[in-house]
Write an enzyme that holds these catalytic residues in place. Structure first.
Site, PDB file in Angstrom:
ATOM      1  N   GLY A  10      46.293  41.546  38.635  1.00  0.00           N
ATOM      2  CA  GLY A  10      45.012  41.135  38.048  1.00  0.00           C
ATOM      3  C   GLY A  10      44.723  41.936  36.785  1.00  0.00           C
ATOM      4  N   ARG A  13      42.331  40.637  32.977  1.00  0.00           N
ATOM      5  CA  ARG A  13      40.882  40.616  32.653  1.00  0.00           C
ATOM      6  C   ARG A  13      40.199  41.785  33.355  1.00  0.00           C
ATOM      7  NH1 ARG A  13      37.981  36.665  35.068  1.00  0.00           N
ATOM      8  NH2 ARG A  13      39.593  35.795  36.416  1.00  0.00           N
ATOM      9  N   ASN A  88      44.982  45.758  42.032  1.00  0.00           N
ATOM     10  CA  ASN A  88      43.620  45.511  41.536  1.00  0.00           C
ATOM     11  C   ASN A  88      43.137  44.081  41.756  1.00  0.00           C
ATOM     12  OD1 ASN A  88      41.273  45.797  39.449  1.00  0.00           O
ATOM     13  ND2 ASN A  88      42.559  44.121  38.676  1.00  0.00           N
ATOM     14  N   SER A 140      36.171  48.985  47.194  1.00  0.00           N
ATOM     15  CA  SER A 140      34.798  48.732  46.742  1.00  0.00           C
ATOM     16  C   SER A 140      33.869  49.554  47.622  1.00  0.00           C
ATOM     17  CB  SER A 140      34.461  47.245  46.897  1.00  0.00           C
ATOM     18  OG  SER A 140      33.054  47.055  46.790  1.00  0.00           O
ATOM     19  N   TYR A 153      34.633  39.907  52.096  1.00  0.00           N
ATOM     20  CA  TYR A 153      35.015  40.868  51.048  1.00  0.00           C
ATOM     21  C   TYR A 153      34.981  42.299  51.597  1.00  0.00           C
ATOM     22  CZ  TYR A 153      34.770  42.957  46.314  1.00  0.00           C
ATOM     23  OH  TYR A 153      34.994  43.685  45.158  1.00  0.00           O
ATOM     24  N   LYS A 157      38.083  44.884  51.903  1.00  0.00           N
ATOM     25  CA  LYS A 157      38.074  46.179  51.195  1.00  0.00           C
ATOM     26  C   LYS A 157      38.132  47.344  52.186  1.00  0.00           C
ATOM     27  CE  LYS A 157      37.884  44.556  46.969  1.00  0.00           C
ATOM     28  NZ  LYS A 157      39.072  44.668  46.086  1.00  0.00           N
ATOM     29  N   ILE A 186      30.167  46.826  38.565  1.00  0.00           N
ATOM     30  CA  ILE A 186      30.845  46.969  37.276  1.00  0.00           C
ATOM     31  C   ILE A 186      30.707  45.661  36.498  1.00  0.00           C
ATOM     32  CG2 ILE A 186      33.052  47.580  36.176  1.00  0.00           C
ATOM     33  CD1 ILE A 186      31.866  49.726  38.190  1.00  0.00           C
TER      34      ILE A 186
HETATM   35  P1  NAP Z   1      37.773  39.696  37.489  1.00  0.00           P
HETATM   36  O1  NAP Z   1      37.169  40.048  36.179  1.00  0.00           O
HETATM   37  O2  NAP Z   1      37.339  38.472  38.204  1.00  0.00           O
HETATM   38  O3  NAP Z   1      39.378  39.675  37.321  1.00  0.00           O
HETATM   39  C1  NAP Z   1      40.191  39.366  38.416  1.00  0.00           C
HETATM   40  C2  NAP Z   1      41.645  39.505  38.039  1.00  0.00           C
HETATM   41  O4  NAP Z   1      42.423  39.268  39.226  1.00  0.00           O
HETATM   42  C3  NAP Z   1      42.119  38.490  37.012  1.00  0.00           C
HETATM   43  O5  NAP Z   1      43.138  39.082  36.250  1.00  0.00           O
HETATM   44  C4  NAP Z   1      42.681  37.366  37.892  1.00  0.00           C
HETATM   45  O6  NAP Z   1      43.661  36.553  37.226  1.00  0.00           O
HETATM   46  C5  NAP Z   1      43.332  38.190  38.984  1.00  0.00           C
HETATM   47  N1  NAP Z   1      43.526  37.451  40.243  1.00  0.00           N
HETATM   48  C6  NAP Z   1      42.583  36.889  41.040  1.00  0.00           C
HETATM   49  N2  NAP Z   1      43.164  36.313  42.098  1.00  0.00           N
HETATM   50  C7  NAP Z   1      44.495  36.517  41.994  1.00  0.00           C
HETATM   51  C8  NAP Z   1      45.625  36.161  42.760  1.00  0.00           C
HETATM   52  N3  NAP Z   1      45.507  35.449  43.900  1.00  0.00           N
HETATM   53  N4  NAP Z   1      46.857  36.531  42.309  1.00  0.00           N
HETATM   54  C9  NAP Z   1      46.996  37.226  41.180  1.00  0.00           C
HETATM   55  N5  NAP Z   1      45.968  37.612  40.404  1.00  0.00           N
HETATM   56  C10 NAP Z   1      44.741  37.254  40.803  1.00  0.00           C
HETATM   57  O7  NAP Z   1      37.551  40.880  38.555  1.00  0.00           O
HETATM   58  P2  NAP Z   1      37.111  42.405  38.336  1.00  0.00           P
HETATM   59  O8  NAP Z   1      35.638  42.489  38.418  1.00  0.00           O
HETATM   60  O9  NAP Z   1      37.838  42.992  37.182  1.00  0.00           O
HETATM   61  O10 NAP Z   1      37.641  43.029  39.715  1.00  0.00           O
HETATM   62  C11 NAP Z   1      38.913  43.645  39.813  1.00  0.00           C
HETATM   63  C12 NAP Z   1      39.009  44.326  41.165  1.00  0.00           C
HETATM   64  O11 NAP Z   1      37.942  45.272  41.310  1.00  0.00           O
HETATM   65  C13 NAP Z   1      38.883  43.383  42.362  1.00  0.00           C
HETATM   66  O12 NAP Z   1      39.734  43.802  43.400  1.00  0.00           O
HETATM   67  C14 NAP Z   1      37.444  43.547  42.792  1.00  0.00           C
HETATM   68  O13 NAP Z   1      37.261  43.243  44.148  1.00  0.00           O
HETATM   69  C15 NAP Z   1      37.249  45.020  42.507  1.00  0.00           C
HETATM   70  N6  NAP Z   1      35.846  45.403  42.371  1.00  0.00           N
HETATM   71  C16 NAP Z   1      35.074  44.891  41.370  1.00  0.00           C
HETATM   72  C17 NAP Z   1      33.744  45.266  41.253  1.00  0.00           C
HETATM   73  C18 NAP Z   1      32.846  44.747  40.159  1.00  0.00           C
HETATM   74  O14 NAP Z   1      31.648  45.062  40.191  1.00  0.00           O
HETATM   75  N7  NAP Z   1      33.347  43.975  39.208  1.00  0.00           N
HETATM   76  C19 NAP Z   1      33.204  46.151  42.191  1.00  0.00           C
HETATM   77  C20 NAP Z   1      34.018  46.648  43.203  1.00  0.00           C
HETATM   78  C21 NAP Z   1      35.340  46.274  43.281  1.00  0.00           C
HETATM   79  P3  NAP Z   1      43.198  35.229  36.365  1.00  0.00           P
HETATM   80  O15 NAP Z   1      42.588  35.761  35.093  1.00  0.00           O
HETATM   81  O16 NAP Z   1      44.458  34.503  36.121  1.00  0.00           O
HETATM   82  O17 NAP Z   1      42.222  34.512  37.203  1.00  0.00           O
END
Ligand code: NAP
Length: 241
Positions: A10, A13, A88, A140, A153, A157, A186
């Site tokens: 991932g 992005r 990630n 998370s 979720y 996690k 985030i």
């Molecule tokens: P995001 O902006 O939605 O980006 C998700 C990334 O994961 C993208 O690169 C997406 O690829 C890829 N992805 C999703 N499903 C996939 C799959 N089945 N196989 C391969 N790649 C996949 O998410 P983010 O906010 O950066 O979150 C990243 C991580 O941090 C996640 O594990 C999330 O649970 C964790 N997290 C986030 C937050 C927050 O507040 N944002 C808080 C706690 C934990 P595409 O671009 O091709 O879709």
């Protein structure tokens, strides 16, 4: 053969992209993985290459064991090693549990938890041969404290945290460290529909986190220490104090 390689799932992005750029700034060649958004992946690869390292994007769904194993074997064949793995990639399918469909339960568990199994197993084979490696799993705070509307979720996690601690014990003798980062709220595409003003009221540092805030912690656990393993670092602006 690369001198040192980081694989970020991932990584196209959001938080994963920031982690990929942070590793490139440390001089790592970087392979990012993504699920479908090719434009974002290509843009990130261009930005990584501008930092003077080798960079490539591999499209595969981490919830698909066969596709993931094949892709990682190709990466290992090409680069010869994997020094840092950032598990990630993740998704949300939020909703109250009473009405949560099996489809939404499975999607989140299969991507956020089983995805880490699918990616990590072929990666540790090469790390064990190297007798070195560092894995950082993206958990998370929800996996520690729970959250109404996110039972799927939170379960995934929390599972990832148990996975982190168990693997840390299994792999320490091979000089492979395994840690987790537990982000709070985030600013990424994943959280764009949340009421950030309301959330900020509860955050002592009075702002949402940035992807770079998380990448700093990942970089520290991945490369900035050699004696930390099995830990979960909460990066949440003090939200859970
Ligand atoms: P995001 O902006 O939605 O980006 C998700 C990334 O994961 C993208 O690169 C997406 O690829 C890829 N992805 C999703 N499903 C996939 C799959 N089945 N196989 C391969 N790649 C996949 O998410 P983010 O906010 O950066 O979150 C990243 C991580 O941090 C996640 O594990 C999330 O649970 C964790 N997290 C986030 C937050 C927050 O507040 N944002 C808080 C706690 C934990 P595409 O671009 O091709 O879709």
């Amino acid at each position: 053969m690369s001198e040192k390689l980081a694989l970020v799932t991932g990584g196209s992005r959001g938080i994963g992209k920031a982690c990929a750029l942070a590793m490139a700034k440390e001089g790592y060649d970087v392979v990012i993985n993504y699920a479908g958004n090719e434009e974002a992946a290509n843009k990130t690869v261009t930005e990584l290459k501008q930092l003077g390292v080798e960079a490539e994007a591999y499209k595969f769904d981490i919830s698909d064991n066969t596709a993931t194993t094949e892709a990682i074997n190709k990466i290992v064949e090409k680069y010869g090693r994997i020094d840092v793995l950032v598990n990630n990639a993740g998704i949300t399918r939020d909703g109250l549990f009473l009405r949560m469909t099996k489809e939404n339960w499975d999607a989140v568990i299969n991507t956020n938890l089983t995805g880490a199994y699918n990616v990590t197993q072929p990666v540790i084979k090469v790390m064990m041969k190297q007798r070195s490696g560092s894995i950082v799993n993206m958990a998370s705070i929800v996996g520690i404290y729970g959250n109404a509307g996110q039972a799927n979720y939170a379960a995934a996690k929390a599972g990832l945290i148990g996975f982190t601690k168990s693997l840390a014990k299994e792999l320490a003798s091979r000089n492979i460290r395994v840690n987790a980062v537990a982000p709070g709220f985030i600013q990424t595409d994943m959280t764009k529909d949340l009421d950030s003003e309301k959330i900020t009221e509860h955050i002592p540092l009075k702002r949402l986190g940035t992807a770079d805030d998380i990448a700093d912690a990942v970089k520290f656990l991945a490369t900035g220490t050699t004696y930390v393993t099995g830990q979960v670092l909460q990066v949440d602006g003090g939200l859970t104090i």
